[in-house]
Every structure is written in structure tokens, then in C-alpha cells.
Design a protein around this motif. Structure first.
Motif, PDB file in Angstrom:
ATOM      1  N   ARG A 161      -5.036   5.699   0.505  1.00 30.87           N
ATOM      2  CA  ARG A 161      -5.443   4.221   0.210  1.00 30.87           C
ATOM      3  C   ARG A 161      -5.513   3.453   1.224  1.00 30.87           C
ATOM      4  O   ARG A 161      -6.193   2.216   1.267  1.00 30.87           O
ATOM      5  N   LEU A 162      -4.361   3.514   2.057  1.00 29.53           N
ATOM      6  CA  LEU A 162      -4.365   2.771   3.356  1.00 29.53           C
ATOM      7  C   LEU A 162      -5.681   3.054   4.450  1.00 29.53           C
ATOM      8  O   LEU A 162      -6.020   2.169   5.176  1.00 29.53           O
ATOM      9  N   GLY A 163      -6.139   4.173   4.223  1.00 29.34           N
ATOM     10  CA  GLY A 163      -7.400   4.587   5.033  1.00 29.34           C
ATOM     11  C   GLY A 163      -6.652   4.398   6.669  1.00 29.34           C
ATOM     12  O   GLY A 163      -5.933   4.761   7.206  1.00 29.34           O
ATOM     13  N   ARG A 164      -7.791   3.751   7.230  1.00 31.14           N
ATOM     14  CA  ARG A 164      -7.606   3.679   8.694  1.00 31.14           C
ATOM     15  C   ARG A 164      -6.565   2.827   9.146  1.00 31.14           C
ATOM     16  O   ARG A 164      -5.808   2.988  10.080  1.00 31.14           O
ATOM     17  N   SER A 165      -6.079   1.746   8.113  1.00 33.38           N
ATOM     18  CA  SER A 165      -4.901   0.975   8.285  1.00 33.38           C
ATOM     19  C   SER A 165      -3.573   1.583   8.370  1.00 33.38           C
ATOM     20  O   SER A 165      -2.683   1.043   9.162  1.00 33.38           O
ATOM     21  N   ALA A 166      -3.725   3.078   7.954  1.00 37.87           N
ATOM     22  CA  ALA A 166      -2.182   3.676   8.215  1.00 37.87           C
ATOM     23  C   ALA A 166      -1.784   3.983   9.357  1.00 37.87           C
ATOM     24  O   ALA A 166      -0.747   4.064   9.721  1.00 37.87           O
ATOM     25  N   ARG A 167      -2.707   3.723  10.330  1.00 38.20           N
ATOM     26  CA  ARG A 167      -2.247   3.895  11.846  1.00 38.20           C
ATOM     27  C   ARG A 167      -1.628   2.824  12.296  1.00 38.20           C
ATOM     28  O   ARG A 167      -0.934   2.816  13.488  1.00 38.20           O
ATOM     29  N   VAL A 184      10.811   7.855  -2.059  1.00 41.39           N
ATOM     30  CA  VAL A 184       9.615   7.127  -1.070  1.00 41.39           C
ATOM     31  C   VAL A 184       8.518   7.211  -1.821  1.00 41.39           C
ATOM     32  O   VAL A 184       8.300   7.924  -3.092  1.00 41.39           O
ATOM     33  N   PRO A 185       7.318   6.534  -1.578  1.00 39.64           N
ATOM     34  CA  PRO A 185       7.596   5.719  -0.109  1.00 39.64           C
ATOM     35  C   PRO A 185       8.598   4.664  -0.195  1.00 39.64           C
ATOM     36  O   PRO A 185       8.330   3.761  -1.338  1.00 39.64           O
ATOM     37  N   THR A 186       9.239   4.470   0.695  1.00 37.41           N
ATOM     38  CA  THR A 186       9.762   3.151   0.722  1.00 37.41           C
ATOM     39  C   THR A 186       9.418   2.242   1.963  1.00 37.41           C
ATOM     40  O   THR A 186       9.519   2.904   3.041  1.00 37.41           O
ATOM     41  N   VAL A 187       8.725   1.108   1.776  1.00 40.19           N
ATOM     42  CA  VAL A 187       8.132   0.626   2.815  1.00 40.19           C
ATOM     43  C   VAL A 187       9.054  -0.692   3.168  1.00 40.19           C
ATOM     44  O   VAL A 187       9.683  -1.465   2.249  1.00 40.19           O
ATOM     45  N   VAL A 188       9.476  -0.831   4.433  1.00 38.08           N
ATOM     46  CA  VAL A 188      10.218  -2.024   5.018  1.00 38.08           C
ATOM     47  C   VAL A 188       9.242  -2.897   5.527  1.00 38.08           C
ATOM     48  O   VAL A 188       8.905  -2.626   6.528  1.00 38.08           O
ATOM     49  N   VAL A 189       9.445  -4.038   4.981  1.00 35.66           N
ATOM     50  CA  VAL A 189       8.509  -5.266   5.754  1.00 35.66           C
ATOM     51  C   VAL A 189       9.664  -6.404   6.318  1.00 35.66           C
ATOM     52  O   VAL A 189      10.202  -6.954   5.119  1.00 35.66           O
ATOM     53  N   VAL A 228       0.605  -3.206   0.655  1.00 32.49           N
ATOM     54  CA  VAL A 228       1.151  -2.893   1.973  1.00 32.49           C
ATOM     55  C   VAL A 228      -0.017  -3.149   2.899  1.00 32.49           C
ATOM     56  O   VAL A 228       0.190  -3.778   3.911  1.00 32.49           O
ATOM     57  N   ARG A 229      -1.301  -3.042   2.702  1.00 31.01           N
ATOM     58  CA  ARG A 229      -2.415  -3.281   3.396  1.00 31.01           C
ATOM     59  C   ARG A 229      -2.307  -5.163   3.818  1.00 31.01           C
ATOM     60  O   ARG A 229      -2.731  -5.295   5.115  1.00 31.01           O
ATOM     61  N   GLU A 230      -2.021  -5.692   3.052  1.00 37.33           N
ATOM     62  CA  GLU A 230      -1.873  -7.202   3.106  1.00 37.33           C
ATOM     63  C   GLU A 230      -0.804  -7.654   3.935  1.00 37.33           C
ATOM     64  O   GLU A 230      -0.859  -8.640   4.661  1.00 37.33           O
ATOM     65  N   GLN A 231       0.235  -6.638   4.294  1.00 31.87           N
ATOM     66  CA  GLN A 231       1.336  -6.926   5.146  1.00 31.87           C
ATOM     67  C   GLN A 231       0.974  -6.844   6.462  1.00 31.87           C
ATOM     68  O   GLN A 231       1.801  -7.213   7.485  1.00 31.87           O
ATOM     69  N   LEU A 232      -0.089  -6.077   6.780  1.00 31.08           N
ATOM     70  CA  LEU A 232      -0.619  -5.866   8.061  1.00 31.08           C
ATOM     71  C   LEU A 232      -0.840  -7.027   8.657  1.00 31.08           C
ATOM     72  O   LEU A 232      -1.763  -7.686   8.261  1.00 31.08           O
TER      73      LEU A 232
END
Length: 145
Positions: A86-92, A119-124, A137-141
Motif C-alpha cells: 500500500r505504500l508503493g513507491r513511498s516505501a523507499r 509487527v509492523p510497528t512504525v516509529v514516528v 504512514v504515507r501522510e507521515q512522510l
């Protein structure tokens, strides 16, 4: 590292066995289709679809510098696969830590999840979020990432 490849290898071997059975019954088209399905499943469950994993300490250091999220994951986790796809290219743009390869990463996940390796555990920004929505998660980028 070997543990991460057990499921994909089993899927390939199972697909080969099923395809061989179908081929011997005179159904080469079905055999080829089933083999492709098993190979696709093996690929999705392998570490290959994820960007290069780094250690937890390195990921946390880089995250402090660039503000990007850190994702703690493990191969074969359907929620990790969902997040990655779901992150697509943003995963990089995210720092990925494979908890099966990095004991410090596994310890960080246990510390954030009451002793569980969820998991997944995401640290922001130093705050852990367990199995967050991929859209969030994508919005946090950051736009500059």
C-alpha cells in the motif's frame, strides 16, 4: 536469515509438486497456472519485496536526522506485506528494520508492544504505532523525503 526464506521455499516446492501432479494428469495449462500462483505467493512472502533492511540503531539514527518513519517488520507477516504494497513507491522513503535479522530491532518492538513482537510497528518522531493504517504512514512522510 534462513528463517526468512522458509515459507517462500516451501511455497515454491509445494507449487512444483502440485504442478507436477497436474502435468502428469495431462493438464499442462493448469500446471503452469498453479506454478505461477505459487511462485507469486513465494515472491510476496519473501524479503525481496521490501527495501533493503538496516539495523535498528542505524534506522533510529537516520530517522532522527531526516524525520522519516522507521518500520519494524518480519518476512511472512501479512500486515507488513499489506503496508509495503500500500505504500508503493513511498516505501523507499521509510527505514525498514527486519526484526528477524536484528536482535536490537526485535527488542525495540517488544519494548513498544508489552513484550510482544507485533509487527509492523512504525516509529514516528520517537513514538511507536502498532499496525497503523498505510494511508497514515504515507501522510507521515515529509514532502522532501
Amino acid at each position: 536469515m534462513v528463517r526468512a526464506w522458509i515459507l517462500p521455499i516451501l511455497l515454491v516446492l509445494s507449487g512444483a509438486a502440485v504442478a507436477t501432479g497436474q502435468f502428469s494428469k495431462g493438464s499442462p495449462g493448469t500446471a503452469a497456472a498453479l506454478l505461477l500462483v505459487f511462485l507469486a505467493l513465494a515472491g510476496v512472502h519473501s524479503p525481496l519485496i521490501f527495501p533493503r533492511a538496516i539495523g535498528a540503531q542505524e534506522a533510529q539514527r537516520l530517522s532522527a536526522l531526516d524525520g522519516r518513519p522507521v518500520v519494524f517488520w518480519r518476512p511472512g507477516c501479512k500486515y507488513c506485506i499489506r503496508l509495503r504494497i500500500r505504500l508503493g513507491r513511498s516505501a523507499r522513503q521509510v527505514h525498514w528494520v527486519d526484526i528477524w535479522r536484528d536482535p536490537a530491532g526485535a527488542a525495540a518492538v517488544r519494548a513498544a508492544n508489552d513484550g510482544n513482537e507485533t509487527v509492523p510497528t512504525v516509529v514516528v518522531a520517537g513514538r511507536p504505532h502498532t499496525n497503523p493504517d498505510p494511508v497514515w504512514v504515507r501522510e507521515q512522510l515529509s514532502p522532501s523525503a
